[in-house]
Design a protein around this motif. Sequence first.
Motif, PDB file in Angstrom:
ATOM      1  N   UNK A  30     -10.437   5.658   6.750  1.00  0.00           N
ATOM      2  CA  UNK A  30      -9.199   5.207   7.398  1.00  0.00           C
ATOM      3  C   UNK A  30      -8.015   5.597   6.527  1.00  0.00           C
ATOM      4  N   UNK A  31      -7.329   6.657   6.929  1.00  0.00           N
ATOM      5  CA  UNK A  31      -6.145   7.103   6.189  1.00  0.00           C
ATOM      6  C   UNK A  31      -4.998   7.208   7.182  1.00  0.00           C
ATOM      7  N   UNK A  32      -4.307   6.097   7.434  1.00  0.00           N
ATOM      8  CA  UNK A  32      -3.313   6.052   8.505  1.00  0.00           C
ATOM      9  C   UNK A  32      -2.103   6.939   8.219  1.00  0.00           C
ATOM     10  N   UNK A  33      -1.320   7.157   9.283  1.00  0.00           N
ATOM     11  CA  UNK A  33      -0.186   8.067   9.193  1.00  0.00           C
ATOM     12  C   UNK A  33       0.845   7.575   8.185  1.00  0.00           C
ATOM     13  N   UNK A  34       0.946   6.260   7.999  1.00  0.00           N
ATOM     14  CA  UNK A  34       1.904   5.742   7.034  1.00  0.00           C
ATOM     15  C   UNK A  34       1.635   6.234   5.627  1.00  0.00           C
ATOM     16  N   UNK A  35       0.370   6.384   5.270  1.00  0.00           N
ATOM     17  CA  UNK A  35       0.040   6.865   3.938  1.00  0.00           C
ATOM     18  C   UNK A  35       0.302   8.365   3.808  1.00  0.00           C
ATOM     19  N   UNK A  36       0.206   9.088   4.906  1.00  0.00           N
ATOM     20  CA  UNK A  36       0.577  10.508   4.880  1.00  0.00           C
ATOM     21  C   UNK A  36       2.074  10.643   4.599  1.00  0.00           C
ATOM     22  N   UNK A  37       2.864   9.800   5.257  1.00  0.00           N
ATOM     23  CA  UNK A  37       4.301   9.785   4.956  1.00  0.00           C
ATOM     24  C   UNK A  37       4.534   9.477   3.476  1.00  0.00           C
ATOM     25  N   UNK A  38       3.780   8.518   2.943  1.00  0.00           N
ATOM     26  CA  UNK A  38       3.950   8.130   1.541  1.00  0.00           C
ATOM     27  C   UNK A  38       3.584   9.275   0.603  1.00  0.00           C
ATOM     28  N   UNK A  39       2.509   9.984   0.914  1.00  0.00           N
ATOM     29  CA  UNK A  39       2.120  11.141   0.103  1.00  0.00           C
ATOM     30  C   UNK A  39       3.190  12.227   0.136  1.00  0.00           C
ATOM     31  N   UNK A  40       3.703  12.515   1.325  1.00  0.00           N
ATOM     32  CA  UNK A  40       4.752  13.536   1.451  1.00  0.00           C
ATOM     33  C   UNK A  40       6.018  13.113   0.713  1.00  0.00           C
ATOM     34  N   UNK A  41       6.315  11.817   0.724  1.00  0.00           N
ATOM     35  CA  UNK A  41       7.482  11.324  -0.016  1.00  0.00           C
ATOM     36  C   UNK A  41       7.308  11.563  -1.509  1.00  0.00           C
ATOM     37  N   UNK A  42       6.108  11.308  -2.026  1.00  0.00           N
ATOM     38  CA  UNK A  42       5.849  11.535  -3.448  1.00  0.00           C
ATOM     39  C   UNK A  42       5.990  12.990  -3.838  1.00  0.00           C
ATOM     40  N   UNK A  43       5.496  13.878  -2.996  1.00  0.00           N
ATOM     41  CA  UNK A  43       5.605  15.314  -3.279  1.00  0.00           C
ATOM     42  C   UNK A  43       7.066  15.757  -3.224  1.00  0.00           C
ATOM     43  N   UNK A  85       0.828  -1.207   0.000  1.00  0.00           N
ATOM     44  CA  UNK A  85       0.000   0.000   0.000  1.00  0.00           C
ATOM     45  C   UNK A  85       0.864   1.261   0.000  1.00  0.00           C
ATOM     46  N   UNK A  86       1.981   1.243   0.708  1.00  0.00           N
ATOM     47  CA  UNK A  86       2.873   2.409   0.707  1.00  0.00           C
ATOM     48  C   UNK A  86       3.429   2.662  -0.691  1.00  0.00           C
ATOM     49  N   UNK A  87       3.802   1.579  -1.382  1.00  0.00           N
ATOM     50  CA  UNK A  87       4.332   1.723  -2.742  1.00  0.00           C
ATOM     51  C   UNK A  87       3.298   2.334  -3.666  1.00  0.00           C
ATOM     52  N   UNK A  88       2.063   1.917  -3.524  1.00  0.00           N
ATOM     53  CA  UNK A  88       1.000   2.398  -4.405  1.00  0.00           C
ATOM     54  C   UNK A  88       0.746   3.884  -4.191  1.00  0.00           C
ATOM     55  N   UNK A  89       0.595   4.290  -2.930  1.00  0.00           N
ATOM     56  CA  UNK A  89       0.260   5.688  -2.650  1.00  0.00           C
ATOM     57  C   UNK A  89       1.443   6.599  -2.948  1.00  0.00           C
ATOM     58  N   UNK A  90       2.658   6.150  -2.668  1.00  0.00           N
ATOM     59  CA  UNK A  90       3.836   6.973  -2.970  1.00  0.00           C
ATOM     60  C   UNK A  90       3.881   7.343  -4.442  1.00  0.00           C
ATOM     61  N   UNK A  91       3.444   6.415  -5.284  1.00  0.00           N
ATOM     62  CA  UNK A  91       3.569   6.667  -6.717  1.00  0.00           C
ATOM     63  C   UNK A  91       2.431   7.496  -7.287  1.00  0.00           C
ATOM     64  N   UNK A  92       1.851   8.330  -6.399  1.00  0.00           N
ATOM     65  CA  UNK A  92       1.164   9.512  -6.892  1.00  0.00           C
ATOM     66  C   UNK A  92       2.203  10.528  -7.370  1.00  0.00           C
ATOM     67  N   UNK A  93       3.489  10.274  -7.064  1.00  0.00           N
ATOM     68  CA  UNK A  93       4.538  11.243  -7.408  1.00  0.00           C
ATOM     69  C   UNK A  93       4.619  11.544  -8.900  1.00  0.00           C
ATOM     70  N   UNK A  94       4.381  10.598  -9.820  1.00  0.00           N
ATOM     71  CA  UNK A  94       4.361  11.010 -11.224  1.00  0.00           C
ATOM     72  C   UNK A  94       3.246  12.004 -11.539  1.00  0.00           C
ATOM     73  N   UNK A  95       2.121  11.875 -10.842  1.00  0.00           N
ATOM     74  CA  UNK A  95       1.029  12.816 -11.052  1.00  0.00           C
ATOM     75  C   UNK A  95       1.452  14.207 -10.600  1.00  0.00           C
ATOM     76  N   UNK A  96       2.033  14.284  -9.394  1.00  0.00           N
ATOM     77  CA  UNK A  96       2.527  15.585  -8.925  1.00  0.00           C
ATOM     78  C   UNK A  96       3.575  16.143  -9.885  1.00  0.00           C
ATOM     79  N   UNK A  97       4.467  15.276 -10.371  1.00  0.00           N
ATOM     80  CA  UNK A  97       5.557  15.746 -11.233  1.00  0.00           C
ATOM     81  C   UNK A  97       5.032  16.301 -12.552  1.00  0.00           C
ATOM     82  N   UNK A  98       4.097  15.589 -13.168  1.00  0.00           N
ATOM     83  CA  UNK A  98       3.538  16.057 -14.437  1.00  0.00           C
ATOM     84  C   UNK A  98       2.829  17.398 -14.252  1.00  0.00           C
TER      85      UNK A  98
END
Length: 318
Positions: A169-182, A118-131
Amino acid sequence: MRLDADRMRGDWRRRMYAAMGPTAGNRLYYASVPLLAVLWGGNWPAVRILLEELPPWTMRAGGMALGGLCLMVIALASGQSLVVRRSQWVQLAAAGLLSIGGFNILLSFAQLAGPTSRAAIVTYMMPIWTVLLARFLLREPLDERRRLGLLLGVAGLAVLCWPLVRANDFPVGLIYALLAGISWALGAIVVKRFPVDAPAVTTVAWQLMIGAACAAAGMMLFENPTLPAALRPETVVAFAYHVLLSQAIGYVLWIKALSRLPVGTVSLGTLMVPPIGVAGAVLLLGERPTVADLAGLLLMTTAAFVVIAPRKRLPEAG
């Protein structure tokens, strides 16, 4: 006359590569994108294995430092200079802090707080942010293929995140993953907008060392920097993979691809990383993806192939 002839040949080659497009002059760079995805996808289960024995700050400090040292040795052995212009250290440090230091450190905590898949999936919103950032900050156009890839990627991420929204349910781990992508996306913009005039190996070596310095500071502040008496064999293998393939070779491929391809194309192409990371989590960690995971991953993989598949040139009439 000799100089004029050489200049004309150089101009002719540039026009030829521009006319042939990515299927010719940049073919190897496009091919490096799926290879990069394989290396980084396999790194997800490797890092999770490492975190079972090593604390996060220590693991990242050691991994990035050794990766940087490996690249420095390679650069010196191949006759490349490690010197970077004094005027370019600001952008070098900014890219190192964002796309390597911040990204890797945040991901460690994301994986500790939740499933690796799940962390891998959410982190890879990063291409969306990048584009999106590239569109507004670099004025990169959104051609038809990138629009289609962007839509497929967004659809895949929406499918993956929908169960969390429904369950509230949006746990803190996914917040870390989102911030990593950004953090990654901002680093990619810095690399593209302010390139460093140095070999890719040199650039990545110093960026890894900058990231290692950040992680070492966290290690001294928040952890007891001691290693266990003996590491398990699988941990040693995971650490070797992490340092040599993911950190050293992977980041060199990333910098080289960014130097020749649009940042949006490279970033969307790395949408193949989550499927590989999830597959690794299933095989090596025993995780079980849901139906929503599989549907989202299918959409994201399709998005990646749409972006990086070579364009076909139609034969000219006559």
